[in-house]
Design an enzyme around this catalytic site. Sequence first.
Site, PDB file in Angstrom:
ATOM      1  N   GLU A  91       0.892  -1.543   0.135  1.00 47.20           N
ATOM      2  CA  GLU A  91       0.234  -0.332   0.163  1.00 47.20           C
ATOM      3  C   GLU A  91       0.976   1.339   0.133  1.00 47.20           C
ATOM      4  O   GLU A  91       0.780   2.060  -0.905  1.00 47.20           O
ATOM      5  CB  GLU A  91      -0.802  -0.294   1.046  1.00 47.20           C
ATOM      6  N   VAL A 113       2.393   3.388  -3.475  1.00 41.82           N
ATOM      7  CA  VAL A 113       1.626   4.829  -3.490  1.00 41.82           C
ATOM      8  C   VAL A 113       1.142   5.552  -3.185  1.00 41.82           C
ATOM      9  O   VAL A 113       0.478   4.930  -2.213  1.00 41.82           O
ATOM     10  CB  VAL A 113       0.748   3.925  -4.824  1.00 41.82           C
ATOM     11  N   GLY A 128       1.564   7.262  -0.494  1.00 43.79           N
ATOM     12  CA  GLY A 128       2.164   7.428   0.668  1.00 43.79           C
ATOM     13  C   GLY A 128       1.037   6.589   1.610  1.00 43.79           C
ATOM     14  O   GLY A 128       0.715   5.421   1.427  1.00 43.79           O
ATOM     15  N   GLY A 163      11.698  15.151   4.097  1.00 42.79           N
ATOM     16  CA  GLY A 163      11.695  14.051   3.845  1.00 42.79           C
ATOM     17  C   GLY A 163      10.488  13.710   3.063  1.00 42.79           C
ATOM     18  O   GLY A 163      10.194  12.796   3.485  1.00 42.79           O
ATOM     19  N   ASP A 180       9.766   8.552 -10.664  1.00 37.52           N
ATOM     20  CA  ASP A 180       9.505   8.446  -9.088  1.00 37.52           C
ATOM     21  C   ASP A 180       6.948   7.945  -9.211  1.00 37.52           C
ATOM     22  O   ASP A 180       7.238   7.017  -9.244  1.00 37.52           O
ATOM     23  CB  ASP A 180       9.053   8.911  -7.502  1.00 37.52           C
ATOM     24  N   LYS A 190       5.023   4.810  -9.498  1.00 35.54           N
ATOM     25  CA  LYS A 190       3.902   4.806  -9.097  1.00 35.54           C
ATOM     26  C   LYS A 190       1.822   4.358  -9.738  1.00 35.54           C
ATOM     27  O   LYS A 190       1.467   4.043  -9.671  1.00 35.54           O
ATOM     28  CB  LYS A 190       3.066   5.454  -7.848  1.00 35.54           C
TER      29      LYS A 190
HETATM   30  P1  NAP Z   1      15.918   6.532   3.688  1.00 39.80           P
HETATM   31  O1  NAP Z   1      15.347   7.874   5.066  1.00 39.80           O
HETATM   32  O2  NAP Z   1      16.702   6.950   2.663  1.00 39.80           O
HETATM   33  O3  NAP Z   1      15.933   5.677   4.410  1.00 39.80           O
HETATM   34  C1  NAP Z   1      17.061   4.239   3.524  1.00 39.80           C
HETATM   35  C2  NAP Z   1      17.028   2.965   5.223  1.00 39.80           C
HETATM   36  O4  NAP Z   1      17.243   2.218   5.002  1.00 39.80           O
HETATM   37  C3  NAP Z   1      18.304   3.291   5.846  1.00 39.80           C
HETATM   38  O5  NAP Z   1      18.279   3.252   7.792  1.00 39.80           O
HETATM   39  C4  NAP Z   1      19.122   2.580   5.359  1.00 39.80           C
HETATM   40  O6  NAP Z   1      20.134   2.853   6.735  1.00 39.80           O
HETATM   41  C5  NAP Z   1      18.887   1.796   4.557  1.00 39.80           C
HETATM   42  N1  NAP Z   1      19.530   1.383   3.911  1.00 39.80           N
HETATM   43  C6  NAP Z   1      19.466   1.126   2.643  1.00 39.80           C
HETATM   44  N2  NAP Z   1      19.755   0.689   2.011  1.00 39.80           N
HETATM   45  C7  NAP Z   1      20.692  -0.817   3.044  1.00 39.80           C
HETATM   46  C8  NAP Z   1      21.355  -1.878   1.924  1.00 39.80           C
HETATM   47  N3  NAP Z   1      22.117  -1.923   0.920  1.00 39.80           N
HETATM   48  N4  NAP Z   1      21.363  -2.405   3.943  1.00 39.80           N
HETATM   49  C9  NAP Z   1      21.360  -1.853   4.909  1.00 39.80           C
HETATM   50  N5  NAP Z   1      20.791  -1.262   4.522  1.00 39.80           N
HETATM   51  C10 NAP Z   1      19.959  -0.441   3.891  1.00 39.80           C
HETATM   52  O7  NAP Z   1      15.030   5.889   2.719  1.00 39.80           O
HETATM   53  P2  NAP Z   1      13.167   6.585   3.102  1.00 39.80           P
HETATM   54  O8  NAP Z   1      12.307   7.690   2.602  1.00 39.80           O
HETATM   55  O9  NAP Z   1      12.697   5.622   4.439  1.00 39.80           O
HETATM   56  O10 NAP Z   1      12.299   5.301   2.002  1.00 39.80           O
HETATM   57  C11 NAP Z   1      11.989   4.239   1.965  1.00 39.80           C
HETATM   58  C12 NAP Z   1      11.697   3.442   0.953  1.00 39.80           C
HETATM   59  O11 NAP Z   1      10.069   4.030   1.142  1.00 39.80           O
HETATM   60  C13 NAP Z   1      11.470   4.126  -0.424  1.00 39.80           C
HETATM   61  O12 NAP Z   1      11.168   2.419  -1.014  1.00 39.80           O
HETATM   62  C14 NAP Z   1      10.934   5.004  -0.402  1.00 39.80           C
HETATM   63  O13 NAP Z   1      11.096   5.300  -2.341  1.00 39.80           O
HETATM   64  C15 NAP Z   1       9.507   4.684   0.356  1.00 39.80           C
HETATM   65  N6  NAP Z   1       8.851   5.295   0.346  1.00 39.80           N
HETATM   66  C16 NAP Z   1       9.230   6.770   0.828  1.00 39.80           C
HETATM   67  C17 NAP Z   1       8.180   7.747   1.087  1.00 39.80           C
HETATM   68  C18 NAP Z   1       8.672   9.202   1.700  1.00 39.80           C
HETATM   69  O14 NAP Z   1       8.235   9.860   2.217  1.00 39.80           O
HETATM   70  N7  NAP Z   1       9.737   9.247   2.047  1.00 39.80           N
HETATM   71  C19 NAP Z   1       6.816   7.784   1.308  1.00 39.80           C
HETATM   72  C20 NAP Z   1       6.387   6.156   0.595  1.00 39.80           C
HETATM   73  C21 NAP Z   1       7.100   5.096   0.393  1.00 39.80           C
HETATM   74  P3  NAP Z   1      21.185   3.430   7.068  1.00 39.80           P
HETATM   75  O15 NAP Z   1      20.231   4.842   7.860  1.00 39.80           O
HETATM   76  O16 NAP Z   1      22.041   3.122   7.744  1.00 39.80           O
HETATM   77  O17 NAP Z   1      21.713   4.214   6.124  1.00 39.80           O
HETATM   78  N1  HSE Z   2       9.338  11.190  -2.929  1.00 39.54           N
HETATM   79  C1  HSE Z   2       7.835  11.059  -3.011  1.00 39.54           C
HETATM   80  C2  HSE Z   2       6.644  11.440  -3.036  1.00 39.54           C
HETATM   81  C3  HSE Z   2       7.869   9.794  -1.510  1.00 39.54           C
HETATM   82  O1  HSE Z   2       7.386  12.486  -3.466  1.00 39.54           O
HETATM   83  O2  HSE Z   2       5.617  11.481  -3.383  1.00 39.54           O
HETATM   84  C4  HSE Z   2       6.733   8.672  -1.417  1.00 39.54           C
HETATM   85  O3  HSE Z   2       6.659   7.949  -2.055  1.00 39.54           O
END
Ligand code: NAP
Ligand code: HSE
Length: 422
Positions: free
Chosen positions: A122, A125, A127, A180, A194, A198
């Site tokens: 879920e 796409v 959030g 963030g 991105d 989605k």
């Molecule tokens: P992020 O802040 O960069 O966090 C990534 C985490 O994964 C970090 O804790 C990192 O460890 C760990 N990591 C990355 N590569 C790794 C590896 N090879 N081995 C072990 N640990 C690893 O990313 P995020 O924003 O949370 O996004 C995570 C996912 O959620 C992505 O797929 C993104 O597209 C999705 N997403 C994000 C949002 C948003 O608002 N940010 C919304 C919806 C979906 P370290 O901390 O030790 O570096």
């Molecule tokens: N970077 C993405 C956005 C996070 O701005 O929508 C959620 O997938």
Amino acid sequence: MLGMGVVGSGVAEALFQKSDSLTNQIGANVDLKLILVRDKSKSRSFDVSPSLFTDNFDEIIERDDVDIVVEVMGGEHPALEFILAALKAGKHVVTANKEVMAKHGPEIFDIARERDVRVLFEASVAGGTPVVSPLMRDLVANEVNGIKAIINGTTNYMLTRMSTENIDYETVLKEAQELGYAEPDPTNDVEGIDAAYKLAILSTLGFRAQVKDDDVFCEGITGLSAKDFQYADELGYTIKLLAVSSRTNGEVQARVHPALVEKDQMLAKVDGVLNAIEIETDLTGRVLFHGPGAGSMPTSSAIVADIINIGRNIAGNAAFLDPVRLSETIKVQSISDLQTKYYLRLEAKDEPGVLAQIGSALAENNISISSFIQKGFDPKHGTAELVIMTHRATERSVQIAVKDIMDLGVVAGIGNMIRVAE
Ligand code: NAP
Ligand code: HSE
């Protein structure tokens, strides 16, 4: 849990703070057993016991007391390999990874079905805004004919700030990263990648046929200038990064690009980091999902809901969402076949006959002008800026006409060509 960044920290916080409520909802406890990170010593925005951290994925996969692997690390590799390994080890998977799901969804669904485990996504796409589960469950009796969406919070936040506050691109991108919203590498957000991931996921679920990320025409927001926002406003539009897909006569068209959206349209009013997805279906008609599309806590809402769904089933209290069944292969149309209205901004010599030449280049390509604005005489170059709005035309003709106009010798440059949302 794999990863403890923006999303992982929100998930950990929700799991700890809502622990009693989760136990009530599921009928069993949810324990966060291990968290995979790259750097175990790094400080996190939510504190958990240091003993939970590991940098060795095998430690997680080998544990018999791990039922669900939550993948929130992002990127294609090694996330894909970790997801596949978890499924093959008989563990359910919850993921927020749009890149992996857009590129490898069908392979993942097949393995999950083969091993009789679930993969829920879920959060991949929009959030915190539910749209994946509704497509898989609540709308499953419908044929989906079209999807029109704002599904990248970062760019929507940036475009909103640029259009209302007149803030420059670099400043607003930095703001989005600090909040963030932006992906670790913002290229994926600002180039529309991105949103294309989605849209591929939503289109695959909606049309029940694989639509890959490569099938989605993709153009980002980096070519937009302050002038485009000013002209759009003058003409009664705002500019949004739209993700649009449609199915007609067994063929799909899927595209992500900036679009002029009439100010009174619902999507024009979706501002900031909010997302909105309009789905056109045969039985229900038009359904709209609207809400937060990114950020730590909204995204954790989607992930924890998926955990609850799987947890209830493990505890024997509810049925699973069945993995998607893709029944058709479908032909993907080229962007050249698109028919819509266009906005053209160009720099032309301010001399007699120039407009006539531009008009006939358009007419020769069967493109009819609906309105135009001329502004900003530049005495140094003897040029003025022209903004032309066309009636409906095909993308193929517009691309040829733009080349023909450039060859006229009276046009110094094409400032921008933006499609208009219909
Ligand atoms: P992020 O802040 O960069 O966090 C990534 C985490 O994964 C970090 O804790 C990192 O460890 C760990 N990591 C990355 N590569 C790794 C590896 N090879 N081995 C072990 N640990 C690893 O990313 P995020 O924003 O949370 O996004 C995570 C996912 O959620 C992505 O797929 C993104 O597209 C999705 N997403 C994000 C949002 C948003 O608002 N940010 C919304 C919806 C979906 P370290 O901390 O030790 O570096
Ligand atoms: N970077 C993405 C956005 C996070 O701005 O929508 C959620 O997938």
